[in-house]
Motif scaffolding. Structure first.
Motif, PDB file in Angstrom:
ATOM      1  N   ARG A  14       0.817  -1.222   0.000  1.00  0.00           N
ATOM      2  CA  ARG A  14       0.000   0.000   0.000  1.00  0.00           C
ATOM      3  C   ARG A  14       0.851   1.274   0.000  1.00  0.00           C
ATOM      4  NH1 ARG A  14      -2.772  -3.906   3.083  1.00  0.00           N
ATOM      5  NH2 ARG A  14      -4.881  -4.344   2.325  1.00  0.00           N
ATOM      6  N   GLY A 118      -6.517   4.706  -0.678  1.00  0.00           N
ATOM      7  CA  GLY A 118      -7.064   3.610  -1.476  1.00  0.00           C
ATOM      8  C   GLY A 118      -7.746   4.130  -2.732  1.00  0.00           C
ATOM      9  N   PHE A 122      -3.402   4.058  -3.971  1.00  0.00           N
ATOM     10  CA  PHE A 122      -2.209   3.965  -3.127  1.00  0.00           C
ATOM     11  C   PHE A 122      -1.002   4.657  -3.772  1.00  0.00           C
ATOM     12  CE2 PHE A 122      -5.189   0.568  -2.504  1.00  0.00           C
ATOM     13  CZ  PHE A 122      -5.376   0.560  -1.153  1.00  0.00           C
ATOM     14  N   ASN A 167      -7.940  -4.312  -5.056  1.00  0.00           N
ATOM     15  CA  ASN A 167      -8.819  -3.437  -4.277  1.00  0.00           C
ATOM     16  C   ASN A 167     -10.117  -3.117  -4.976  1.00  0.00           C
ATOM     17  OD1 ASN A 167      -8.546  -0.438  -5.441  1.00  0.00           O
ATOM     18  ND2 ASN A 167      -6.614  -1.540  -5.692  1.00  0.00           N
TER      19      ASN A 167
END
Ligand code: FMN
Length: 225
Positions: A14, A118, A122, A167
């Motif tokens: 991340r 997010g 990232f 994600n």
């Protein structure tokens, strides 16, 4: 890298270095990922590998809409919020990440900042959007096949020193992604995968998430006969 080293070493990344990822390397990784099995070899997946200005447009569009409170428009069914043991696992990994990042429970500002990270993919230099062919939307095999591809992709990337994080955050504002990537209506947006060189000093990258014990998942049948 040995197979075990890839599987046991891989974790979601991340925090990324800004360095670009060569297109030839991404082609190699995608080529490995596309060896994934699929129902009747249907290969329902399509991949949009996005970098540069279009990716910046996605980051900006996602953040702008999330901050403005635009309702999510993801194209997959998310189901009810997790409860019980599933919720415990969700909270468990979130706690691991917040502890690693030194983000306190009551620190609303940093928690919000973490969430927006997010939606910015990232800050990775590359993002892979996985879509599937809409005519296969009625089959549960389709998301299963896309999952197989995604798993193969994250492991192939790891074997080449690249990090990823699969994600949903990146595609919650699907019109933003659809426009920036030029995704046609006959494809459904399934998932996003941020990709790039891991930033070793980024604390959350060190987090190794837990797994339930094998005996909680597996039932061996017919072995003691
Ligand atoms: C379908 C799916 C959706 C995910 N969505 C997100 C997400 O939106 N944001 C995020 O930070 N991680 C996301 N993840 C990463 C998971 O949190 C992560 O894979 C899980 O906690 C296990 O950790 P590991 O990948 O480090 O082994 C997602 C993973 C999957 C497979």
């Amino acid at each position: 890298m040995e197979y075990d080293e890839v599987i046991l070493g891989r974790r979601s990344i991340r925090g990324y270095k800004p360095d670009p990822v060569p297109q030839a390397l991404i082609r190699e990784i995608v080529g490995l990922a596309m060896r994934a099995p699929s129902s009747y070899n249907s290969q329902p997946w399509n991949l949009y590998v996005i970098s540069g200005r279009p990716l910046d447009l996605i980051r900006a569009g996602n953040v702008e809409r999330m901050v403005a409170g635009v309702p999510e428009s993801r194209e997959f069914r998310a189901g009810s919020p997790f409860a019980g043991r599933h919720r415990e696992r969700q909270v468990g990994v979130a706690k691991q990440l917040f502890i690693a990042m030194g983000i306190a429970r009551e620190d609303k500002e940093r928690r919000e900042d973490w969430m927006l990270r997010g939606f910015r993919q990232f800050d990775a230099p590359v993002c892979v959007i996985v879509t599937y062919d809409r005519e296969l939307a009625d089959s549960d095999d389709t998301p299963f096949d896309c999952g197989a591809l995604a798993n193969a992709l994250v492991n192939a990337a790891w074997s080449r020193g690249l990090g990823t994080v699969i994600n949903s955050q990146g595609i919650m504002q699907s019109p933003v992604v659809r426009e920036a990537a030029g995704i046609p209506d006959h494809q459904v947006i399934m998932k996003s995968i941020a990709l790039g060189w891991p930033e070793e000093t980024f604390p959350a990258n060190a987090v190794l998430s837990e797994r339930k014990p094998i005996d909680e998942a597996v039932v061996f049948v017919g072995f003691d006969e």
